[in-house]
Design an enzyme around this catalytic site. Structure first.
Site, PDB file in Angstrom:
ATOM      1  CG  HIS A 115      -2.478   3.840   1.692  1.00 22.62           C
ATOM      2  ND1 HIS A 115      -1.189   3.867   1.919  1.00 22.62           N
ATOM      3  CD2 HIS A 115      -3.053   3.605   0.536  1.00 22.62           C
ATOM      4  CE1 HIS A 115      -1.104   3.344   0.970  1.00 22.62           C
ATOM      5  NE2 HIS A 115      -1.257   3.474  -0.377  1.00 22.62           N
TER       6      HIS A 115
ATOM      7  N   GLY B 209      -6.587   6.995  -3.680  1.00 20.27           N
ATOM      8  CA  GLY B 209      -6.847   6.291  -4.682  1.00 20.27           C
ATOM      9  C   GLY B 209      -5.105   5.032  -5.036  1.00 20.27           C
ATOM     10  CG  ASP B 210      -6.644   1.260  -7.347  1.00 24.56           C
ATOM     11  OD1 ASP B 210      -7.589   2.095  -6.446  1.00 24.56           O
ATOM     12  OD2 ASP B 210      -7.330   1.587  -8.160  1.00 24.56           O
ATOM     13  CB  SER B 211      -1.502   0.258  -4.536  1.00 27.39           C
ATOM     14  OG  SER B 211      -0.069   0.409  -4.131  1.00 27.39           O
ATOM     15  N   GLY B 212       0.530   2.583  -6.606  1.00 28.56           N
ATOM     16  CA  GLY B 212       1.201   2.892  -7.828  1.00 28.56           C
ATOM     17  C   GLY B 212       0.272   3.498  -8.310  1.00 28.56           C
ATOM     18  CB  ILE B 213      -2.609   5.920  -8.740  1.00 28.98           C
ATOM     19  CG1 ILE B 213      -3.389   7.214  -9.974  1.00 28.98           C
ATOM     20  CG2 ILE B 213      -2.986   6.553  -7.695  1.00 28.98           C
ATOM     21  CD1 ILE B 213      -4.630   5.848 -10.029  1.00 28.98           C
TER      22      ILE B 213
ATOM     23  CE  LYS C 135      -1.778   6.323  -2.644  1.00 32.94           C
ATOM     24  NZ  LYS C 135      -2.048   5.694  -3.316  1.00 32.94           N
TER      25      LYS C 135
ATOM     26  CG  ASP D  14       2.728   4.167   3.066  1.00 27.66           C
ATOM     27  OD1 ASP D  14       1.993   3.895   2.347  1.00 27.66           O
ATOM     28  OD2 ASP D  14       2.892   3.688   4.509  1.00 27.66           O
TER      29      ASP D  14
ATOM     30  CD  GLU E  78       7.842   3.445  -0.420  1.00 30.99           C
ATOM     31  OE1 GLU E  78       7.981   2.279  -0.293  1.00 30.99           O
ATOM     32  OE2 GLU E  78       6.405   3.354   0.408  1.00 30.99           O
TER      33      GLU E  78
ATOM     34  NE  ARG F 138     -16.557  16.452 -20.307  1.00 33.07           N
ATOM     35  CZ  ARG F 138     -16.617  15.966 -20.878  1.00 33.07           C
ATOM     36  NH1 ARG F 138     -17.426  15.528 -22.258  1.00 33.07           N
ATOM     37  NH2 ARG F 138     -16.021  17.192 -22.183  1.00 33.07           N
TER      38      ARG F 138
END
Length: 310
Positions: A138, A153-157, A159, A177, A202, A243
């Site tokens: 993903h 990355g996490d869903s909804g972040i 991408k 996706d 999307e 960093r």
């Protein structure tokens, strides 16, 4: 991925000597290519009929020195139902007995004007890539300054939104996706889109957009080597992030390891610009220019100088 004889013919531009529609749809199951040797003397122990059979100058020369009867007998024994195809290189004249045996045994027969070694290389390259085991991951795969960057990355972040911003900045979308990754060799990882998702992005609130239609052919790419992975994660106060860029984190896909950089995301941060910088910095490191190492060397010299002045 299923690879047929027809796909190979189209890719390496083979000339058809004998092939029916059914034979063109025969599946190729291995990237190994056989150049018959002992088989032409009648020794068929350990013969691998499931491989493509390639005849070059040496094989052709040996065949032409045989009697017509022996040539036909050997070729008929060599052409098995599991054999996907037989190819004759260098534009060599194909013996009638070879055509007859191919027709009787139902084996596709092709010719090429390309040299044997070059033709074998082209076919192996195509088959290795096409038959390599795919792993679906993903994320969004982008070509940034000629470097394949996998954004995860996490869903909804964000991408896909980041991918769209990178397209607007002149970079190219490879996949969104779902990214199918595979190893071309022990050290090279490649990625491509699922066919149904090719050129599509999307975007939440907008829907599915066709990047090629909106931004042109220069905004998309069918496949790319994957050289860097970037993981987007929500910024959290108190969480420790790298960093200096000397973490040397890696992630492995299909047995191939690539560097991975974690980028914290928070409101107001231009993630696409940060990813651009990360890609350029990674390329600079590959060329021997490491800003982190330079900083550490400067810091060491400064500390040493201060200690000497005490």
């Amino acid at each position: 991925m299923t690879v047929t004889v027809k796909m190979l013919v189209t890719k390496v531009k083979l000339d058809v000597v004998y092939a029916t529609d059914d034979l063109l749809e025969k599946e190729i199951t291995t990237s190994d290519i056989s150049r018959p040797g002992l088989e032409m003397t009648g020794y068929f122990d350990y013969y691998a009929p499931e491989r493509l059979q390639l005849f070059g100058m040496k094989e052709w020369s040996y065949l032409t020195q045989m009697t017509s009867h022996n040539r036909y007998s050997v070729l008929k024994e060599m052409f098995k139902k599991d054999t996907p195809a037989v190819i004759v290189s260098r534009g060599l004249a194909i013996p009638e007995e070879m055509v007859q045996a191919a027709q009787e045994e139902g084996i596709a027969l092709f010719s090429s004007r390309v040299s044997t070694s070059r033709l074998a290389g082209e076919m192996s390259y195509f088959l290795d890539a096409s038959l390599a085991e795919r792993t679906s991951v993903h994320g969004v795969l982008m070509d940034i300054y000629g470097m394949g960057v996998l954004i995860q990355g996490d869903s909804g972040i964000g991408k896909s939104e980041t991918g769209l911003e990178l397209v607007k900045r002149g970079h190219r979308l490879v996949a969104d996706d779902r990214v199918d990754v595979f190893a071309k060799d022990e050290e090279t990882l490649w990625g491509e889109p699922a066919e149904i998702l090719r050129h599509l992005l999307e975007i939440r609130g907008v829907g599915i957009i066709d990047v090629m239609s909106l931004y042109g052919a220069s905004a998309v790419k069918d496949s790319s080597q994957v050289q860097l992975a970037i993981y987007l994660e929500n910024f959290e106060a108190g969480k420790v992030f790298d960093r200096l860029g000397n973490g040397n984190e890696e992630i492995t896909f299909s047995g191939v390891s690539i560097p991975r950089i974690r980028i914290p995301v928070k409101t107001g941060r231009n993630v696409s610009v940060v990813i651009e910088a990360a890609a350029m910095n990674h390329r600079a490191k590959e060329m021997g220019f490491d800003a982190t190492k330079t900083f550490e060397e400067r810091l060491t010299r400064l500390i040493s100088k201060n200690e000497e002045g005490k």
